[in-house]
Structures are given as C-alpha cells and as structure tokens.
Write a protein that holds these residues in place. Structure first.
Motif, short mmCIF file in Angstrom:
data_model
loop_
_atom_site.label_atom_id
_atom_site.label_comp_id
_atom_site.label_asym_id
_atom_site.label_seq_id
_atom_site.Cartn_x
_atom_site.Cartn_y
_atom_site.Cartn_z
N ARG A 52 -12.70 7.50 -4.51
CA ARG A 52 -12.81 6.29 -3.69
C ARG A 52 -12.65 5.04 -4.55
O ARG A 52 -11.96 4.09 -4.18
CB ARG A 52 -14.16 6.26 -3.00
CG ARG A 52 -14.30 5.15 -1.99
CD ARG A 52 -15.47 5.47 -1.10
NE ARG A 52 -15.71 4.46 -0.09
CZ ARG A 52 -16.55 3.48 -0.23
NH1 ARG A 52 -17.19 3.30 -1.37
NH2 ARG A 52 -16.74 2.62 0.76
N ALA A 53 -13.25 5.06 -5.73
CA ALA A 53 -13.15 3.90 -6.63
C ALA A 53 -11.69 3.65 -7.01
O ALA A 53 -11.22 2.51 -7.05
CB ALA A 53 -14.00 4.14 -7.87
N LEU A 58 -5.58 0.58 -5.11
CA LEU A 58 -4.16 0.90 -4.87
C LEU A 58 -3.50 -0.14 -3.98
O LEU A 58 -4.11 -0.62 -3.02
CB LEU A 58 -4.06 2.28 -4.21
CG LEU A 58 -3.42 3.39 -5.03
CD1 LEU A 58 -4.13 3.54 -6.36
CD2 LEU A 58 -3.46 4.71 -4.25
N PRO A 59 -2.22 -0.46 -4.26
CA PRO A 59 -1.52 -1.47 -3.45
C PRO A 59 -1.07 -0.88 -2.11
O PRO A 59 0.12 -0.72 -1.86
CB PRO A 59 -0.34 -1.86 -4.34
CG PRO A 59 -0.07 -0.63 -5.14
CD PRO A 59 -1.38 0.06 -5.35
N ILE A 60 -2.04 -0.58 -1.27
CA ILE A 60 -1.73 0.02 0.04
C ILE A 60 -2.70 -0.55 1.08
O ILE A 60 -3.74 -1.10 0.75
CB ILE A 60 -1.92 1.56 0.04
CG1 ILE A 60 -3.31 1.94 -0.49
CG2 ILE A 60 -0.83 2.25 -0.77
CD1 ILE A 60 -3.70 3.37 -0.27
N LEU A 83 -8.83 1.79 3.15
CA LEU A 83 -8.85 1.82 1.69
C LEU A 83 -7.62 1.12 1.12
O LEU A 83 -6.59 1.04 1.77
CB LEU A 83 -8.86 3.26 1.19
CG LEU A 83 -10.15 4.06 1.37
CD1 LEU A 83 -9.90 5.51 0.98
CD2 LEU A 83 -11.28 3.48 0.52
N GLY A 84 -7.77 0.68 -0.11
CA GLY A 84 -6.65 0.03 -0.79
C GLY A 84 -6.90 -1.45 -0.94
O GLY A 84 -7.89 -1.99 -0.43
N SER A 85 -5.98 -2.10 -1.64
CA SER A 85 -6.16 -3.51 -1.95
C SER A 85 -5.88 -4.41 -0.76
O SER A 85 -6.16 -5.59 -0.78
CB SER A 85 -5.23 -3.89 -3.11
OG SER A 85 -3.89 -3.80 -2.65
N GLY A 86 -5.32 -3.84 0.30
CA GLY A 86 -5.03 -4.65 1.50
C GLY A 86 -3.63 -5.24 1.47
O GLY A 86 -3.21 -5.92 2.40
N GLU A 90 1.43 0.35 5.09
CA GLU A 90 0.38 0.99 5.88
C GLU A 90 0.57 2.49 5.78
O GLU A 90 1.64 3.00 6.07
CB GLU A 90 0.48 0.56 7.34
CG GLU A 90 0.11 -0.88 7.56
CD GLU A 90 -0.12 -1.17 9.04
OE1 GLU A 90 -0.42 -0.24 9.80
OE2 GLU A 90 0.02 -2.33 9.41
N VAL A 91 -0.46 3.18 5.37
CA VAL A 91 -0.33 4.63 5.15
C VAL A 91 -1.55 5.39 5.67
O VAL A 91 -2.63 4.83 5.80
CB VAL A 91 -0.15 4.96 3.65
CG1 VAL A 91 1.22 4.55 3.14
CG2 VAL A 91 -1.26 4.33 2.81
#
Ligand code: VTB
Length: 329
Positions: A52-53, A58-60, A83-86, A90-91
């Motif tokens: 999770r950390a 991640l750039p997603i 999850l992800g940096s926002g 989109e995944v």
C-alpha cells in the motif's frame, strides 16, 4: 498499431511495468522478513502495508478491484479504495500482497507477492468467495476444454489436442478434501495429478509453460480473487481459462450482487475475468519453481520478479539487488 500505422495509445503505459515490479518486490521483502515465523497474519499485514505504501506514490489514479476484502472488513487495500498519486491513467488494481500466507509462515515453497494493474473496468470485481477454475496453456484450439465438461472428457480432449496418450497429461489440483472426487476422476482418465497445498495463482501460471513445469491443466476450486489475478497473467501468456463463482448461500449471492454480479451461475471466460490491457508483477517470497525467494545477504537483499504485459506479450524476469534497508526508509 492502428490501421493508419500510428501506435495505439497505451491505456496502461508500459513504463508502469517497472513501477509494479518495485511494488511486489517491496511486499515480498516485507513478508520474507517474517518467513518461517509461524505467524500468517503478521506476514500478510507486513506485505499489505508495504504494498500500500508503495502504491500510494505511483503515477496512477487506481481503484482496488481485487483486494484484502470488502470495505467493512479490510482497513487497507479494501475493494474500492483509491490509490496512487492522483495523476496519470485511471486503472483497476488487483492485489494479493502475500499469496500463500501459510507457505510463508511455514517457509514452504511457492509464496509470492502478486498484483495486476489494468485498464479501468477490465477486471472482474469478484467477492472473496470460491471459484471453480479450469486453465490450459497457449497453442491449443479455443474451447477444447470446458468448465462444464467432465474431468474425464477434458483430459481426453486435451490429450488428443496435444497428440499424446492421457497418461502424459498432468493436472495440477489444490490438495483439499473437496477435490477427492475430481482427483479420482482425473486419475481414472489416465492422467497424473500434481497436488499443491496452496498458491493456485502460480499453479495456473504453470500451465502456460508445460514443457518446463510439466503441468498441462489446472482444475478445481480455489479463491475467486486469485482467479482474477491468474486470469490477468494468462491474458499475457496466451493460455485459456474459465471460472465460475460459487455463490451457494444467500449471503454470498448478496455480496456478489453488491458488486454488480446478477447472474450467480455465470461461466466467465478469460476476457470476462481480465479483459483489457494489463500488467502483472509477481515476486518470490519463499523459494518456488516459479520464482526464487528473497535472499538476505550480508549487505544486500536480492529479489526475483516476473513482469507480464498483455499488450506485447512480454515476460520479463527481473533480478533486484536492494540495500538492506529496502522498504524501511
Ligand atoms: C487458493 C490458493 C491460495 O487458498 O485459492 C486457496 O490460491 C483456496 O482454498 O493460495 P482453501 O480455502 O481451501 O484454502 C490459498 O491456498 C490460500 O489463500
């Protein structure tokens, strides 16, 4: 490529493959620090926290579709968690931070950290119930085996297609009392049965390279989330797979319905389980025949990771060398 010759825009940029490798490496190292300690929960939690950390950066713009559980029962990596940096594509995200918790706790072969990242909406959002599964590797005509055919018919059809007698077919099955009848029938068909105590994601992946693994077909019932992860890997390797959720109680049917599953008896084809572009990464926790486990050296940590991409069909084996504080800082 599109018809005009320009590359199709990637819905899951391939540069994410290396990012994914780091995610499963970190989860595997965290779990491996608790290898053989007899504490399944602690090892699983360590892998969840680590995964999770790492995913957070991640750039997603990711949504967990297969995770640690439904929102009310899992505080982390729950289904629906963002999850992800926002920033970025989109995944859908499917995770099993420690596939084979018992294998890790007992330091037995085959524990892995595994995840998939896919085009938004392309992975089946499956509740954590059982799934009946069947899988074979690439190179066979479509539909030669079927979830609804008898094990006897499937073994015979597979042997015919492979051009060998049934006694040269090996089926991989989870060693569970519920499979007693299945195992007997597969043997009656003349085939061999290889039993595993846990870890059917790897078990299904084995069918994709029968010459190396000796496994021609996977049969039986395992967990549904693992079924989706295995399907994602099969998409990259070109094998065939079908699955059916076992929704045998009103409560399970309700949970499935909450996740949008109306037809409780549906037979899912491979692309229903994992349809779009997908990247899968898996890192060994304990030594296994798919992957070597984490090695703690004097001053380095070594990992072995497989990364699969569906779009190009590439399979990469990545040996990682990390500082001893990998994942701790
Ligand atoms: C499998 C396997 C897992 O659980 O799905 C299995 O992939 C489900 O069967 O590694 P049981 O409930 O009978 O164990 C595992 O073995 C452990 O999560």
């Amino acid at each position: 490529m599109t018809e005009t010759g320009t590359p199709r825009p990637q819905t899951v940029p391939r540069t994410l493959a290396l990012e994914l490798a780091r995610v499963t490496e970190r989860a595997a190292v965290a779990a491996a620090r608790l290898r053989g300690k007899g504490d399944e929960k602690a090892a699983d939690q360590a892998a969840v926290d680590a995964m999770r950390a790492e995913l957070a950066g991640l750039p997603i713009r990711g949504t967990v579709v297969i995770g640690e559980g439904e929102r009310d029962e899992a505080p982390m990596l729950f289904i629906g968690e963002l999850l992800g940096s926002g920033e970025g594509p989109e995944v859908d995200i499917a995770v099993d931070p420690l596939e084979g918790t018992t294998l890790c706790a007992k330091d037995m072969p085959g524990a892995i950290a595994v995840m998939a990242l896919a085009e938004r909406g392309s992975l089946l959002a499956a509740p954590d119930v059982y799934m009946q599964k069947i899988a074979i590797g690439p190179g066979y005509p479509a539909g030669i085996v079927d979830l609804d055919a008898s094990p006897m018919d499937n073994i015979r059809a597979l042997a015919r297609a492979k051009g060998c007698p049934t006694d040269q077919i090996t089926a991989l099955i989870l060693d569970r009392p519920r499979h007693a009848g299945l195992i007997a029938e597969v043997r009656e068909a003349g085939a061999s049965v290889r039993l595993i105590t846990d870890g059917d994601v790897a078990g299904i992946i084995f069918t994709a390279s029968p010459e190396e693994t000796g496994v021609d077909i996977y049969l039986g019932t395992g967990a549904a989330p693992e079924g989706v992860l295995a399907a994602a890997a099969m998409r990259c390797m070109g094998g065939q797979m079908q699955g059916r959720l076992i929704l045998d109680t009103a409560e399970r049917r309700r949970r499935a319905l909450d996740m949008g599953i109306r037809d409780a008896n549906r037979k899912y084809e491979l692309t229903d389980l994992a349809g779009g572009d997908v990247i899968v990464a898996a890192t060994g926790v304990t030594d296994g025949s798919l992957l070597r486990g984490v090695r703690f050296r004097q001053d380095r940590i070594q990992t072995e990771t497989l990364v699969y991409r569906s779009e190009a069909g590439t399979i990469r084996r990545i040996l990682g060398e990390h500082r001893r504080d990998f994942g701790r800082s």
